[in-house]
Scaffold this active site. Structure first.
Site, PDB file in Angstrom:
ATOM      1  N   ASP A  24     -10.005  -4.366  -2.043  1.00  0.00           N
ATOM      2  CA  ASP A  24     -10.049  -3.431  -0.908  1.00  0.00           C
ATOM      3  C   ASP A  24     -10.375  -2.011  -1.363  1.00  0.00           C
ATOM      4  O   ASP A  24     -10.052  -1.616  -2.487  1.00  0.00           O
ATOM      5  CB  ASP A  24      -8.684  -3.466  -0.187  1.00  0.00           C
ATOM      6  CG  ASP A  24      -8.771  -2.905   1.216  1.00  0.00           C
ATOM      7  OD1 ASP A  24      -9.894  -2.751   1.745  1.00  0.00           O
ATOM      8  OD2 ASP A  24      -7.705  -2.616   1.796  1.00  0.00           O
ATOM      9  N   ASN A  72     -13.571  -9.613   9.408  1.00  0.00           N
ATOM     10  CA  ASN A  72     -14.618  -8.659   9.035  1.00  0.00           C
ATOM     11  C   ASN A  72     -15.881  -8.794   9.886  1.00  0.00           C
ATOM     12  O   ASN A  72     -16.726  -7.894   9.894  1.00  0.00           O
ATOM     13  CB  ASN A  72     -14.974  -8.779   7.536  1.00  0.00           C
ATOM     14  CG  ASN A  72     -13.902  -8.234   6.611  1.00  0.00           C
ATOM     15  OD1 ASN A  72     -13.697  -8.721   5.503  1.00  0.00           O
ATOM     16  ND2 ASN A  72     -13.195  -7.194   7.040  1.00  0.00           N
TER      17      ASN A  72
HETATM   18  C1  IPE Z   1      -9.260  -7.524   3.571  1.00  0.00           C
HETATM   19  O1  IPE Z   1      -9.661  -6.197   3.614  1.00  0.00           O
HETATM   20  C2  IPE Z   1     -10.464  -8.416   3.456  1.00  0.00           C
HETATM   21  C3  IPE Z   1     -11.196  -8.323   2.200  1.00  0.00           C
HETATM   22  C4  IPE Z   1     -10.840  -7.648   1.143  1.00  0.00           C
HETATM   23  C5  IPE Z   1     -12.403  -9.084   2.155  1.00  0.00           C
HETATM   24  P1  IPE Z   1      -9.791  -5.414   4.990  1.00  0.00           P
HETATM   25  O2  IPE Z   1     -10.140  -4.022   4.653  1.00  0.00           O
HETATM   26  O3  IPE Z   1     -10.716  -6.119   5.909  1.00  0.00           O
HETATM   27  O4  IPE Z   1      -8.310  -5.522   5.578  1.00  0.00           O
HETATM   28  P2  IPE Z   1      -7.568  -4.633   6.677  1.00  0.00           P
HETATM   29  O5  IPE Z   1      -8.392  -4.706   7.922  1.00  0.00           O
HETATM   30  O6  IPE Z   1      -7.482  -3.254   6.143  1.00  0.00           O
HETATM   31  O7  IPE Z   1      -6.222  -5.270   6.815  1.00  0.00           O
HETATM   32  C1  IPE Z   2     -13.235  -4.175   0.905  1.00  0.00           C
HETATM   33  O1  IPE Z   2     -13.473  -2.815   1.083  1.00  0.00           O
HETATM   34  C2  IPE Z   2     -14.470  -5.014   1.080  1.00  0.00           C
HETATM   35  C3  IPE Z   2     -14.503  -5.787   2.341  1.00  0.00           C
HETATM   36  C4  IPE Z   2     -13.541  -5.890   3.201  1.00  0.00           C
HETATM   37  C5  IPE Z   2     -15.727  -6.492   2.610  1.00  0.00           C
HETATM   38  P1  IPE Z   2     -13.458  -2.174   2.533  1.00  0.00           P
HETATM   39  O2  IPE Z   2     -14.827  -2.251   3.107  1.00  0.00           O
HETATM   40  O3  IPE Z   2     -12.402  -2.772   3.366  1.00  0.00           O
HETATM   41  O4  IPE Z   2     -13.122  -0.672   2.196  1.00  0.00           O
HETATM   42  P2  IPE Z   2     -12.104   0.261   2.993  1.00  0.00           P
HETATM   43  O5  IPE Z   2     -10.801  -0.453   3.042  1.00  0.00           O
HETATM   44  O6  IPE Z   2     -12.688   0.503   4.347  1.00  0.00           O
HETATM   45  O7  IPE Z   2     -12.043   1.504   2.165  1.00  0.00           O
HETATM   46 MG    MG Z   3     -10.420  -2.337   3.706  1.00  0.00          MG
END
Ligand code: IPE
Ligand code: IPE
Ligand code: MG
Length: 254
Positions: A24, A72
């Protein structure tokens, strides 16, 4: 000093068999630098390569990376497209590397809902690496624990209807064969980067007795040193599985 030494000694013998990572913070990593979120994802992919390499060096047998959740799909179309393009180029460039490193590749998630070109590459990579067994890389893609349970219940019910399963015999070992992760041991350690303290629908059942490790670094910055620190922390934990600390010390398990 002594404690650190002790911990690092034990870490050589307490390497987790299965590490799962909620990668994340790519978006925030990029925004902090005034860059588009996509650049964060690109740097995130570079870090995936570093961590796959490091996990193999540490002889961690199973590495599972949460790359795209069912939730996502709710992101802006432009970000989803960028993620799919990155995944496609990652698979194209990494297939040879996985073969050379003798790493078996798998996917956990609803693969048939992925874009066709990506799904084809995923199938190819799964097929071509299926002979390997020592090191295993799983991408959780279009993954959600609740969807996984529903899919498993659906398939299990089908087996009951066809007379291949007897509900009276149902236990967790049998049921877990219907999960996307049927071929994987339960994770020993679940890491989440970026300072968030939640599990976001990731391996809820499989992590029933996993150790959790939360790191403040955004995923692109969570390099091999950070990863090794997480493994060290794991080595210092006592996993009791419902028993008492005294029972474990006496190893009587009575
Ligand atoms: C969790 O991250 C999913 C992945 C790392 C692929 P998100 O960024 O989507 O999770 P939330 O929405 O902050 O809980
Ligand atoms: C994790 O990074 C990757 C995916 C969920 C695909 P994020 O895209 O969630 O990055 P933040 O949490 O918005 O910084
Ligand atoms: Mg995230």
């Amino acid at each position: 000093m002594n404690a650190v030494k002790q911990q690092s000694t034990s870490s050589t013998t307490k390497i987790p068999r299965h590490v799962a990572i909620i990668m994340d913070g790519n978006g925030r990593w990029a925004r902090l630098r005034g860059m588009p979120r996509e650049e964060g994802h690109r740097q995130g992919v570079e870090n995936v390569k570093r961590i796959v390499e490091c996990a193999k060096e540490l002889d961690i047998n199973y590495l599972t990376l949460y790359a795209f959740s069912v939730e996502n799909w709710n992101r802006p179309r432009i970000e989803i497209n960028a993620l799919m393009r990155l995944l496609e180029s990652f698979l194209k460039s990494q297939k040879r590397d996985l073969l050379e490193k003798q790493i078996r590749f798998r996917v956990a998630g609803r693969l048939d809902e992925m874009p066709k070109r990506v799904a084809r590459l995923l199938h190819e990579t799964i097929e071509e690496t299926r002979e390997f067994d020592r090191w295993n890389l799983t991408l959780a893609l279009n993954y959600g624990s609740r969807t996984e349970i529903l899919d498993a219940v659906r398939r299990y019910s089908e087996s009951v209807r066809e007379g291949r399963e007897d509900p009276d015999q149902l236990d967790w070992t049998r049921f877990s064969r219907y999960l996307y992760t049927a071929d994987l041991p339960d994770p020993d350690l679940v890491i989440r980067t970026s300072g968030e303290h939640r599990v976001s629908n990731f391996l809820l059942m499989q992590s029933a007795y996993a150790e959790y490790y939360f790191a403040s670094e955004f995923w692109p910055d969570f390099g091999p040193d950070c990863f090794r620190r997480a493994i060290e922390a794991y080595a210092g934990r006592e996993r009791r599985f419902g028993r008492t600390g005294e029972q474990l010390k006496n190893k009587s398990h009575s």
